[in-house]
Each structure stands twice: as structure tokens, then as C-alpha cells.
Design a protein around this motif. Structure first.
Motif, PDB file in Angstrom:
ATOM      1  N   ILE A 198      -1.214  11.771  -4.723  1.00  0.00           N
ATOM      2  CA  ILE A 198      -1.303  10.332  -5.070  1.00  0.00           C
ATOM      3  C   ILE A 198      -0.635   9.570  -3.930  1.00  0.00           C
ATOM      4  N   ASN A 201       3.188   6.883  -3.676  1.00  0.00           N
ATOM      5  CA  ASN A 201       3.606   6.889  -5.073  1.00  0.00           C
ATOM      6  C   ASN A 201       5.077   6.468  -5.147  1.00  0.00           C
ATOM      7  N   LEU A 212      -4.793  10.039   2.106  1.00  0.00           N
ATOM      8  CA  LEU A 212      -5.728  10.670   1.169  1.00  0.00           C
ATOM      9  C   LEU A 212      -7.023  11.046   1.886  1.00  0.00           C
ATOM     10  N   ILE A 242      -7.817  10.006  -8.109  1.00  0.00           N
ATOM     11  CA  ILE A 242      -6.562   9.741  -7.400  1.00  0.00           C
ATOM     12  C   ILE A 242      -6.508   8.288  -6.913  1.00  0.00           C
ATOM     13  N   GLN A 245      -5.916   6.099  -9.904  1.00  0.00           N
ATOM     14  CA  GLN A 245      -4.555   6.280 -10.406  1.00  0.00           C
ATOM     15  C   GLN A 245      -3.562   5.475  -9.559  1.00  0.00           C
ATOM     16  N   SER A 246      -3.762   5.517  -8.242  1.00  0.00           N
ATOM     17  CA  SER A 246      -2.879   4.779  -7.345  1.00  0.00           C
ATOM     18  C   SER A 246      -2.996   3.274  -7.612  1.00  0.00           C
ATOM     19  N   ASN A 249      -1.264   2.459 -10.946  1.00  0.00           N
ATOM     20  CA  ASN A 249       0.208   2.516 -10.881  1.00  0.00           C
ATOM     21  C   ASN A 249       0.787   1.226 -10.321  1.00  0.00           C
TER      22      ASN A 249
END
Ligand code: KG4
Ligand code: ZN
Length: 328
Positions: A198, A201, A212, A242, A245-246, A249
Motif C-alpha cells: 500500500i 501508508n 506501486l 491497492i 485502498q490507498s 485511507n
């Protein structure tokens, strides 16, 4: 009496013109150059400029025709003056300046990213304070608007944009440009079996996607050396989860800190089906623009233009001293 606004967008590979009547979209004509760049794997700025030059008059004529108005009916012209490809922007800005001078129409310059933010107001209303996540091919930014037209950048990508990362990883999978929609579709038939990091993070509002991208390329090389191949569906699914998700967050951190009244995700990547699913699950009231307004279009430029027009933020081209802003 009704008021008419004409907006022009040529910052990348779409030539787009839209007309508003009393703040309602009555025409939107967009010529996209995506087909020309699909095989090359990305936009070639010089070719994009040539195509804008070729297409803009046609798009303009069509937009007036669809709206059933003439240029004499237009009260104000808005044009994207950045950020974007310099050559491409110049075509739109000079077209707008010429129309403005010849027909004596007020002119307003619009920041392309502000256009993306206000794309969510084409079919919805936003209330303030508002938190917007812009995810496009060129930008990834978290913007907080305490009130109308007031923009505070909370964070942005330190390297590649989310869409750019989709496009570069799609190239690795030989999917063509733009890669986002192709990865989106492949991922529907895959599982998140590949282990990817990730990115960034941490507790800042900034993003980073180049690591990434490199991790994806390294994984592919390692498999090649072992004479193995990436499973495209599983990889697309792992990579996409991913990225989302990043984004989730960072968005969540900003949401908790700023407690906005309304929220949106806008820009090309906001068309992603998994992104929509994940954000909606967490934030049922989140606003996404209709998919036809997620990629570059002049209707979103027109919506910011309308607000600036109502706030008298326009340029009189005849008064050259009052025109320090129309820079690219
Ligand atoms: O906002 P946009 O049209 O242009 C810029 O201002 O950059 O965004 C284009 C980006 C491209 O990188 C494209 O791959 C991505 O949006 N995109 C998607 C999807 N549709 C377009 N990314 C992920 N999933 C999608 N469904
Ligand atoms: Zn854009």
C-alpha cells in the motif's frame, strides 16, 4: 431574460464545448482523441494540438446547433487555461480570446481541476464545507472547500497520478490506452492474489503511486525470469484494490479531521466501478459525477464558470491592464 454561457475545454485529448442556459447544460459536444492514442499507449502532445486545431470549429458549430442559439446570444465565454498540455491549452484559449474580442463577450479563465471538482454539481448539489478527491490521469488531489470557489489543497500525489499509474500498469499488461477502464473490467474476473505494497501508508494527506508501478514491473520481471506469466485478471484485481485502498485511507483521514458537510470523488478514475462500490459502502451520501462527466468535458468548466460569472470574476480583453491573469 435568460443568460447563456459557453465553455471551452482543450487541456488534454478532448476538444469539448458546452453551453449553459441559466446554469443548466443545454449542449455538450466532445471530440475525444482516445482512438488515435490507443495503440501508441499514451497522448502525444504535438498530435493532440493538431487535432484540437482541426476539430475545434466543428465542435463549436455543433455545440451552438445543439443548444439552438447563435454566438450573439452568449453572455460570457469560459476557457480552461491550465493545468494541461501547453500546446493543447493554447488552441482553446486563443479560440476563446478571438470569440471574445470579435463579439465583445466577457471572458473567464478556469482552472481545469476546479472544473473536475464542480463536475459533481452538474446533476447534484453540494453543500459546504465540501471535501473532494480528484483522481484523474494527471492529478490526484484532496481539496477542501470551506465555501464556494475557495480551494484548500490538503494533499496531492508526490509522483504519478492514480490514473497515470493505471495507464502505465495497463501497458505492462499490453492493454492499450487508456488503461483504467480495461483494468477495471479485467479485475471483475480476478482475485486479489498478488501481494503489493500500500503506497505511502502514513499519516500525511499526500499520495504516491510510482512505487506501486515499479513493484508491478518488478513482479512481472521476476515471474518472467522463472518462465512464469502474470495472471492478468488476478493482477488487475490486486493492483486496483491497492490503489483504491490507498485513496480510501487518505480520504478517511481528511474526512475525520475536516468533518465536511458533503463529499465527492471526481475525475477519470472516479468512473472505476470498484472505487464507487468501496466509497459508497463507507459513505452512502458521497457524490460521484455521472460517468459522462468524469472524464474531461466542457460542462464541468461551464459550471465553475457560472459561479465566477455570478461573482463578477471576468476579464475585459479590451482593458489590457486588467488582464494579468489569463496566463497558461
Ligand atoms: O479526468 P481524465 O479524463 O483526464 C485528466 O484530466 O487526466 O482522466 C483520465 C484517466 C486515465 O488515466 C484513465 O485511465 C482513467 O482516468 N480512467 C479510469 C477509469 N476510466 C478512466 N481509471 C480507472 N477505472 C476506470 N474505470
Ligand atoms: Zn481532467
Amino acid at each position: 431574460m435568460s443568460e447563456y454561457l459557453l465553455a471551452i475545454e482543450t487541456s488534454c485529448d478532448e476538444t469539448s464545448i458546452s453551453i449553459l442556459k441559466d446554469n443548466e447544460v443545454i449542449s455538450l459536444v466532445t471530440n475525444t482523441q482516445i482512438d488515435s492514442f490507443e495503440e501508441i499507449g499514451g497522448v502525444v502532445p504535438e498530435l493532440a494540438s493538431r487535432m484540437h486545431t482541426h476539430n475545434i470549429l466543428y465542435v463549436y458549430a455543433q455545440a451552438l446547433k445543439e443548444a439552438k442559439v447563435s454566438i450573439k446570444d452568449i453572455d460570457v465565454i469560459c476557457v480552461t487555461n491550465g493545468p494541461g498540455l501547453i500546446g493543447a491549452l493554447l488552441i482553446g484559449v486563443n479560440f476563446a480570446k478571438t470569440l471574445s474580442l470579435i463579439h465583445d463577450i466577457k471572458l473567464i479563465e478556469i482552472n481545469h481541476l476546479h472544473g473536475h471538482i464542480y463536475s459533481s454539481t452538474i446533476d447534484n448539489e453540494i453543500t459546504y464545507p465540501h471535501l473532494s478527491l480528484i483522481v484523474s490521469g494527471g492529478h490526484t488531489e484532496l481539496i477542501y472547500l470551506e465555501k464556494e470557489l475557495s480551494y484548500k489543497k490538503l494533499g496531492s500525489t508526490l509522483d504519478d497520478a492514480a490514473g497515470e499509474c493505471f495507464d502505465k500498469v495497463a501497458r505492462l499488461l499490453d492493454l492499450g490506452y487508456p488503461g483504467g477502464p480495461k483494468i477495471d473490467n479485467l479485475a471483475k474476473n480476478g482475485s486479489p492474489t498478488y501481494d503489493l505494497p500500500i503506497p505511502k501508508n502514513d499519516d500525511s494527506f499526500d499520495f504516491s503511486f510510482s512505487g506501486l508501478k515499479s513493484a508491478s514491473y518488478n513482479l512481472n520481471n521476476t515471474l518472467n525470469m522463472k518462465n512464469e506469466k502474470l495472471n492478468k485478471e488476478d493482477f488487475a484485481c490486486s493492483f486496483q484494490s491497492i490503489v483504491i485502498q490507498s485513496l480510501l485511507n487518505k480520504f478517511e483521514m481528511a474526512y475525520n479531521q475536516y468533518k465536511p458537510n458533503s463529499i465527492s470523488v471526481v475525475g477519470g478514475v472516479s468512473a472505476n466501478s470498484y472505487l464507487r462500490e468501496q466509497f459508497l459502502e463507507k459513505y452512502p451520501n458521497i457524490i460521484f459525477p455521472d460517468k459522462k462527466y468524469t472524464s474531461d468535458n466542457a460542462a464541468m468548466i461551464a459550471k465553475v464558470g457560472w459561479l465566477k460569472y455570478k461573482n463578477n470574476k471576468f476579464i475585459d480583453l479590451k482593458d489590457l491592464n486588467a488582464n494579468p491573469n489569463l496566463k497558461i
